[in-house]
Write an enzyme that holds these catalytic residues in place. Structure first.
Site, short mmCIF file in Angstrom:
data_model
loop_
_atom_site.label_atom_id
_atom_site.label_comp_id
_atom_site.label_asym_id
_atom_site.label_seq_id
_atom_site.Cartn_x
_atom_site.Cartn_y
_atom_site.Cartn_z
N HIS A 1 0.85 -1.19 0.00
CA HIS A 1 0.00 0.00 0.00
C HIS A 1 0.88 1.23 0.00
CE1 HIS A 1 -3.13 2.82 1.21
NE2 HIS A 1 -3.99 1.91 0.77
N ASP B 1 -7.99 -5.22 0.10
CA ASP B 1 -8.52 -6.06 -0.97
C ASP B 1 -8.18 -7.53 -0.81
OD1 ASP B 1 -9.75 -4.07 -2.50
OD2 ASP B 1 -7.82 -3.42 -3.27
N1 ACO Z 1 4.11 -7.61 -4.87
C1 ACO Z 1 5.45 -7.59 -5.03
N2 ACO Z 1 6.22 -6.50 -4.81
C2 ACO Z 1 5.60 -5.39 -4.42
C3 ACO Z 1 4.22 -5.33 -4.22
C4 ACO Z 1 3.45 -6.48 -4.47
N3 ACO Z 1 2.13 -6.49 -4.30
N4 ACO Z 1 3.86 -4.08 -3.84
C5 ACO Z 1 5.01 -3.38 -3.79
N5 ACO Z 1 6.05 -4.16 -4.14
C6 ACO Z 1 7.47 -3.78 -4.14
C7 ACO Z 1 7.80 -2.89 -5.33
O1 ACO Z 1 8.21 -3.65 -6.45
C8 ACO Z 1 8.91 -2.04 -4.76
O2 ACO Z 1 10.08 -2.81 -4.74
P1 ACO Z 1 11.52 -2.08 -4.91
O3 ACO Z 1 11.67 -1.17 -3.72
O4 ACO Z 1 12.50 -3.21 -4.93
O5 ACO Z 1 11.47 -1.35 -6.23
C9 ACO Z 1 8.50 -1.84 -3.30
O6 ACO Z 1 7.68 -2.98 -2.98
C10 ACO Z 1 7.69 -0.57 -3.08
O7 ACO Z 1 6.56 -0.61 -3.87
P2 ACO Z 1 6.00 0.57 -4.73
O8 ACO Z 1 5.54 0.07 -6.07
O9 ACO Z 1 6.95 1.71 -4.73
O10 ACO Z 1 4.76 0.97 -3.88
P3 ACO Z 1 3.67 1.99 -4.32
O11 ACO Z 1 3.32 2.77 -3.13
O12 ACO Z 1 4.05 2.75 -5.54
O13 ACO Z 1 2.45 1.04 -4.79
C11 ACO Z 1 0.66 -0.44 -4.67
C12 ACO Z 1 1.47 0.63 -3.94
C13 ACO Z 1 0.24 0.06 -6.08
C14 ACO Z 1 -0.59 -0.71 -3.90
C15 ACO Z 1 1.53 -1.71 -4.80
O14 ACO Z 1 1.87 -2.17 -3.52
C16 ACO Z 1 0.84 -2.80 -5.60
O15 ACO Z 1 0.92 -2.82 -6.82
N6 ACO Z 1 0.12 -3.73 -4.90
C17 ACO Z 1 -0.63 -4.77 -5.60
C18 ACO Z 1 -1.94 -4.18 -6.11
C19 ACO Z 1 -2.92 -3.91 -4.98
O16 ACO Z 1 -3.11 -4.72 -4.09
N7 ACO Z 1 -3.58 -2.76 -5.08
C20 ACO Z 1 -4.60 -2.36 -4.09
C21 ACO Z 1 -4.11 -1.21 -3.26
S1 ACO Z 1 -5.27 -0.81 -1.99
C22 ACO Z 1 -6.50 0.02 -2.76
O17 ACO Z 1 -6.35 0.64 -3.79
C23 ACO Z 1 -7.78 0.01 -2.13
#
Ligand code: ACO
Length: 436
Positions: free
Chosen positions: A309, A366
């Protein structure tokens, strides 16, 4: 919000030093007010994804991502799910206070009064292609409301916010249920004035002329909980879309339609459907560790849906409530869902894995929600629609707050990194076939 002009951040650019005032929120959040930066220095700030930018002041909800706190208008969600119904929360978000008995009665009456959509709109449903995603149908239908309900200018809608809000909250539920009925080829079920908001929705979804639906009070309670948990979450992607579109003084229906479109993305509200699809894949494969490895692998596009998140760097407080509800509700209805076992195994594996631990990746709201929607009989392509229904009061509250603040149109700057000027004679040369 407390403004403390006595406190400043000092920014030094070459020989020039400027003082930027600090602002402090009611929970002690500190920010640097850069609103005069460009005027004073010619500089802008750059923050892709806006993760370091507070785009506005707001009184609607408070999130502490480190401590796992979420409050609507000061009230913790743990309290709200125990004490009140979704309709009370909708009123709270839009008006700032929980409704008293009279206010609640009036609000319920308005919801009933506005629960039917214009009959001509009903025919729209017949013309979407079979298999259209209900989120696409929903955003189109909400946008079309401006053509059917007059006085959509921003002032009229704000002056009649009770009606605007009640109409949207009530009609979106009718539209969602109609979209579902259309998708399965059954006749639509009209809303009933004798039913509460959530009971009415379940009835419109599942009642049929040949198979009357029995409304189970526990299902109604659960739906209230799920809707409350999704009702508001400060400046997320769809709310930001609502504020951005609304700032151009677009009518409220078009504005909400934009929010619905933003919510449909798999990285936002669309994740609840993506989670179930992922859990099914993992369940069929059986090898949880393989998927954990794939999620860690930067060369793989696979992400663990329902994990991570932007704001929460600990367990999402909503996810915790949903996880507990999974245990309670499935036991109550004596239902075993193999995907719940898979979800538990995935969570256990991820929470032991250094990749997820180091990045503070926990289940978000979710992750377990789809399991409960499945138990309620909601089909997967309706999951994100459920989210949209629930989020509507939050969007309306932000729209109301934004227009009340008479905010300027949202229009960020950019750092241009494209080509330098191309001169006229260079274009002429390029168009000359001899040169080519
Ligand atoms: N699976 C694997 N790796 C992940 C995940 C994941 N679900 N989420 C984050 N990461 C990793 C990223 O690759 C990144 O790695 P790095 O530092 O080596 O580059 C690190 O964790 C930080 O993640 P970001 O992408 O910078 O986090 P951001 O805040 O931009 O994205 C998000 C948040 C979009 C929710 C992301 O965690 C994601 O894609 N999750 C899966 C989709 C999801 O569940 N969305 C629902 C969100 S809640 C809502 O909208 C109600």
């Amino acid at each position: 919000m407390e403004k403390k002009p006595a406190e400043f951040a000092i920014l030094k650019i070459g020989e020039k030093e400027i003082r930027l005032p600090l602002v402090i929120g009611t929970q002690g959040e500190r920010g640097i007010d850069i609103s005069s930066l460009r005027r004073d220095t010619g500089l802008v700030t750059i923050d892709p994804g806006l993760g370091n930018t507070a785009a506005c002041y707001s009184q609607i909800s408070y999130v502490d991502g480190e401590k796992g706190i979420l409050r609507y208008r000061g009230i913790p969600i743990e309290v709200l799910v125990k004490k009140v119904k979704f309709i009370d929360v909708a009123y709270l978000l839009v008006h700032g206070e929980l409704p008293g008995a009279d206010e609640r009665k009036k609000f319920s009456e308005m919801l009933n009064l506005n629960s039917m959509m214009h009959e001509d709109m009903r025919h729209f449903f017949d013309h979407f292609p079979q298999g259209s995603h209900p989120m696409h149908i929903l955003s189109t239908m909400i946008n079309a409301m401006a053509a059917f309900y007059p006085n959509v200018d921003i002032k009229s809608m704000a002056d009649n916010i009770d009606t605007s809000c009640a109409r949207l909250i009530s009609i979106i539920r009718t539209m969602a249920a109609f979209a579902y009925k259309k998708s399965i080829g059954e006749p639509v079920v009209y809303p009933r004035h004798d039913l509460s908001y959530c009971a009415n929705f379940l009835n419109m979804m599942f009642d049929s002329p040949v198979r009357p639906y029995h409304i189970h009070p526990e299902a109604v309670r659960l739906l209230n909980v799920l809707f409350i948990l999704h009702a508001e979450h400060e400046q997320n992607c769809s709310t930001t879309a609502v504020r951005a579109i609304g700032s151009a003084q677009v009518n409220l229906y078009a504005t909400i339609s934009a929010g619905i479109s933003a919510l449909s993305g798999p990285l936002h509200g669309g994740a609840n459907q993506a989670v179930i699809e992922m859990l099914r894949m993992i369940h069929e494969d059986g090898d949880v560790d393989k998927f954990i490895r794939m999620a860690r692998d930067k060369n793989s596009p696979f992400r663990l849906m329902g994990f991570g998140h932007r704001v929460y760097k600990t367990y999402d407080p909503r996810a915790e409530i949903v996880r507990n509800e999974c245990d309670a509700y499935l036991t109550l209805i004596n239902h075993k869902d193999p995907l719940l076992d898979t979800a538990r195994r995935v969570e256990e594996a991820a929470r032991k894995d250094s990749y997820f631990v180091e990045r503070n990746l926990y289940p978000n709201v979710d992750f377990y929600t789809g399991i409960l929607y499945r138990a309620l009989g909601i089909p997967e392509n309706m999951f994100t629609v459920m989210f949209a229904l629930a989020r509507l009061p939050g969007w309306v509250a932000h729209w109301k707050e934004m227009i009340g603040d008479s905010t300027k149109i949202i229009r960020p700057r950019q750092i241009y990194i494209g080509r330098n000027e191309i001169f006229e004679h260079e274009i002429e040369n390029r168009n000359n076939p001899q040169i080519i």
